[in-house]
Design a protein around this motif. Structure first.
Motif, mmCIF file in Angstrom:
data_model
loop_
_atom_site.group_PDB
_atom_site.id
_atom_site.type_symbol
_atom_site.label_atom_id
_atom_site.label_comp_id
_atom_site.label_asym_id
_atom_site.label_seq_id
_atom_site.Cartn_x
_atom_site.Cartn_y
_atom_site.Cartn_z
ATOM 1 N N ARG A 94 -8.545 -2.501 -8.162
ATOM 2 C CA ARG A 94 -8.380 -1.553 -6.817
ATOM 3 C C ARG A 94 -9.539 -1.300 -6.235
ATOM 4 O O ARG A 94 -9.503 -1.256 -5.080
ATOM 5 N N CYS A 95 -10.646 -0.999 -6.951
ATOM 6 C CA CYS A 95 -11.882 -0.680 -6.304
ATOM 7 C C CYS A 95 -12.658 -1.816 -5.568
ATOM 8 O O CYS A 95 -13.214 -1.670 -4.667
ATOM 9 N N ALA A 96 -12.281 -3.157 -6.002
ATOM 10 C CA ALA A 96 -13.107 -4.100 -5.710
ATOM 11 C C ALA A 96 -12.610 -4.529 -4.340
ATOM 12 O O ALA A 96 -13.360 -5.015 -3.753
ATOM 13 N N LYS A 97 -11.273 -4.196 -4.015
ATOM 14 C CA LYS A 97 -10.759 -4.432 -2.371
ATOM 15 C C LYS A 97 -11.657 -3.811 -1.435
ATOM 16 O O LYS A 97 -11.795 -4.421 -0.509
ATOM 17 N N PHE A 98 -12.324 -2.597 -1.647
ATOM 18 C CA PHE A 98 -13.046 -1.955 -0.618
ATOM 19 C C PHE A 98 -14.287 -2.904 -0.437
ATOM 20 O O PHE A 98 -14.802 -3.034 0.562
ATOM 21 N N LYS A 99 -14.924 -3.326 -1.718
ATOM 22 C CA LYS A 99 -16.285 -4.111 -1.883
ATOM 23 C C LYS A 99 -16.235 -5.495 -0.976
ATOM 24 O O LYS A 99 -16.700 -5.940 -0.176
ATOM 25 N N GLU A 100 -14.796 -6.063 -1.188
ATOM 26 C CA GLU A 100 -14.327 -7.286 -0.536
ATOM 27 C C GLU A 100 -14.149 -7.102 0.997
ATOM 28 O O GLU A 100 -14.466 -7.967 1.627
ATOM 29 N N GLU A 101 -13.769 -5.768 1.531
ATOM 30 C CA GLU A 101 -13.587 -5.687 2.751
ATOM 31 C C GLU A 101 -15.029 -5.585 3.425
ATOM 32 O O GLU A 101 -15.065 -5.992 4.559
ATOM 33 N N VAL A 102 -15.652 -4.875 2.773
ATOM 34 C CA VAL A 102 -17.062 -4.654 3.222
ATOM 35 C C VAL A 102 -17.750 -6.022 3.690
ATOM 36 O O VAL A 102 -18.464 -6.431 4.606
ATOM 37 N N THR A 103 -17.745 -6.962 2.596
ATOM 38 C CA THR A 103 -18.311 -8.329 2.560
ATOM 39 C C THR A 103 -17.680 -9.094 3.775
ATOM 40 O O THR A 103 -18.498 -9.711 4.689
ATOM 41 N N LYS A 104 -16.552 -9.040 3.934
ATOM 42 C CA LYS A 104 -15.609 -9.647 5.130
ATOM 43 C C LYS A 104 -16.006 -9.265 6.483
ATOM 44 O O LYS A 104 -16.174 -9.920 7.204
ATOM 45 N N ILE A 105 -16.164 -7.849 6.515
ATOM 46 C CA ILE A 105 -16.782 -7.442 7.885
ATOM 47 C C ILE A 105 -18.522 -7.657 8.142
ATOM 48 O O ILE A 105 -18.513 -8.170 9.477
ATOM 49 N N GLN A 106 -18.951 -7.662 7.222
ATOM 50 C CA GLN A 106 -20.378 -8.144 7.058
ATOM 51 C C GLN A 106 -20.305 -9.736 7.767
ATOM 52 O O GLN A 106 -21.290 -9.960 8.806
ATOM 53 N N ARG A 107 -19.633 -10.464 7.134
ATOM 54 C CA ARG A 107 -19.591 -11.864 7.408
ATOM 55 C C ARG A 107 -19.294 -12.033 8.942
ATOM 56 O O ARG A 107 -19.616 -12.887 9.605
ATOM 57 N N TYR A 108 -18.059 -11.234 9.290
ATOM 58 C CA TYR A 108 -17.498 -11.256 10.556
ATOM 59 C C TYR A 108 -18.617 -11.120 11.645
ATOM 60 O O TYR A 108 -18.817 -11.675 12.372
ATOM 61 N N ILE A 109 -19.100 -10.021 11.373
ATOM 62 C CA ILE A 109 -20.089 -9.382 12.353
ATOM 63 C C ILE A 109 -21.528 -10.800 12.321
ATOM 64 O O ILE A 109 -21.852 -10.806 13.340
ATOM 65 N N LYS A 110 -21.651 -11.032 11.178
ATOM 66 C CA LYS A 110 -22.951 -12.340 11.348
ATOM 67 C C LYS A 110 -22.379 -13.449 12.149
ATOM 68 O O LYS A 110 -23.178 -13.920 12.969
ATOM 69 N N GLN A 111 -21.348 -13.584 11.988
ATOM 70 C CA GLN A 111 -20.572 -15.027 12.767
ATOM 71 C C GLN A 111 -20.435 -14.741 14.131
ATOM 72 O O GLN A 111 -20.554 -15.643 14.727
ATOM 73 N N ASN A 112 -20.065 -13.547 14.596
ATOM 74 C CA ASN A 112 -19.832 -13.296 16.064
ATOM 75 C C ASN A 112 -20.756 -12.356 16.592
ATOM 76 O O ASN A 112 -20.407 -11.856 17.842
ATOM 77 N N GLU A 113 -21.728 -12.073 15.979
ATOM 78 C CA GLU A 113 -22.705 -11.153 16.477
ATOM 79 C C GLU A 113 -23.290 -11.341 17.929
ATOM 80 O O GLU A 113 -23.479 -10.433 18.954
ATOM 81 N N ASP A 114 -23.404 -12.665 18.435
ATOM 82 C CA ASP A 114 -23.643 -13.212 19.725
ATOM 83 C C ASP A 114 -22.727 -12.862 20.827
ATOM 84 O O ASP A 114 -22.839 -12.496 21.934
ATOM 85 N N SER A 115 -21.514 -12.740 20.328
ATOM 86 C CA SER A 115 -20.229 -12.743 21.361
ATOM 87 C C SER A 115 -19.698 -11.257 21.446
ATOM 88 O O SER A 115 -19.040 -10.860 22.156
ATOM 89 N N MET A 116 -20.425 -10.272 20.569
ATOM 90 C CA MET A 116 -19.929 -9.117 20.309
ATOM 91 C C MET A 116 -20.751 -7.926 21.393
ATOM 92 O O MET A 116 -21.873 -8.323 21.398
ATOM 93 N N THR A 117 -19.882 -7.077 21.709
ATOM 94 C CA THR A 117 -20.758 -6.069 22.306
ATOM 95 C C THR A 117 -21.160 -4.963 21.569
ATOM 96 O O THR A 117 -20.993 -5.043 20.251
ATOM 97 N N VAL A 118 -22.060 -4.169 21.906
ATOM 98 C CA VAL A 118 -22.769 -3.378 21.139
ATOM 99 C C VAL A 118 -21.639 -2.157 20.498
ATOM 100 O O VAL A 118 -21.639 -1.933 19.456
ATOM 101 N N GLU A 119 -20.767 -2.003 21.408
ATOM 102 C CA GLU A 119 -19.731 -0.976 20.892
ATOM 103 C C GLU A 119 -18.918 -1.456 19.959
ATOM 104 O O GLU A 119 -18.605 -1.142 18.817
ATOM 105 N N GLU A 120 -18.531 -2.709 20.131
ATOM 106 C CA GLU A 120 -17.840 -3.655 18.893
ATOM 107 C C GLU A 120 -18.686 -3.664 17.428
ATOM 108 O O GLU A 120 -17.987 -3.231 16.411
ATOM 109 N N GLN A 121 -19.971 -3.934 17.764
ATOM 110 C CA GLN A 121 -20.763 -4.078 16.494
ATOM 111 C C GLN A 121 -20.712 -2.580 16.211
ATOM 112 O O GLN A 121 -20.590 -2.645 14.631
ATOM 113 N N ASN A 122 -20.901 -1.492 16.606
ATOM 114 C CA ASN A 122 -20.957 -0.274 16.187
ATOM 115 C C ASN A 122 -19.765 0.189 15.482
ATOM 116 O O ASN A 122 -19.630 0.840 14.453
#
Length: 184
Positions: A77-105
């Motif tokens: 149950r707790c690992a789900k939160f950690k997995e979500e953090v990892t997914k979001i970090q991965r998503y930011i890293k893959q799309n940081e060039d196309s994201m606005t500052v507001e989206e990154q924040n």
């Protein structure tokens, strides 16, 4: 002169009788009940290996398995939160060039939120596990202590100690096998 010397030994004998025989009787009978010497009780002591009983008793094994399953479900149950953090970090890293500052924040804020949820979940998990462990173990420990008491009463033992607490004892004093039989 000889009569005086005999009289001296007699006086010494009387003195010793008074000091070692009469005085203790007077002291013990002349005092209130709470000051009198206590009655000596012979101890019929036996030892039991509680750790071995817990390891070999089938009821304890069932509880251990159930607790292990509960721990795994809480950790999952707790690992789900950690997995979500990892997914979001991965998503930011893959799309940081196309994201606005507001989206990154916004995504960084989600990471902070999920990390806090993960920490809260870990604290809650630990509390839940401790509570579950206590509720599962209480009946098993009660049953074990009842079996120890039953064996002790049947055999006239007035004291049973955990063998780990005794520095030395002979094998004849160990009633672990009898307690395990009682638990069957």
């Amino acid at each position: 002169m000889k009569k005086i010397k005999d009289y001296g030994w007699f006086a010494v004998l009387i003195f010793l009788v008074l000091v070692f025989v009469v005085k203790p009787l007077y002291v013990s009978h002349g005092q209130p009940e709470d000051k009198k010497p206590k009655k000596v009780t012979l101890v019929n002591l036996r030892v039991v290996d509680v750790e071995r009983i817990i390891n070999e008793y089938s009821g304890a094994r069932v509880v251990a398995n159930e607790l292990q399953q509960y721990i795994l479900s809480e950790e999952s149950r707790c690992a789900k939160f950690k997995e979500e953090v990892t997914k979001i970090q991965r998503y930011i890293k893959q799309n940081e060039d196309s994201m606005t500052v507001e989206e990154q924040n916004r995504y960084l804020s989600m990471i902070v939120q999920r990390e806090q949820q993960y920490k809260d979940c870990i604290l809650e998990k630990d509390r839940n596990i401790l509570g579950r462990e206590a509720s599962l173990k209480a009946p098993v420990l009660t049953r074990i202590y009842q079996a120890i008491e039953t064996v002790a009463m049947k055999n006239g033992y007035n004291m049973v100690m955990d063998s780990k607490s005794v520095l030395f004892h002979t094998r004849e004093l160990n009633i672990t096998d009898e307690v395990l039989e009682e638990l069957q």
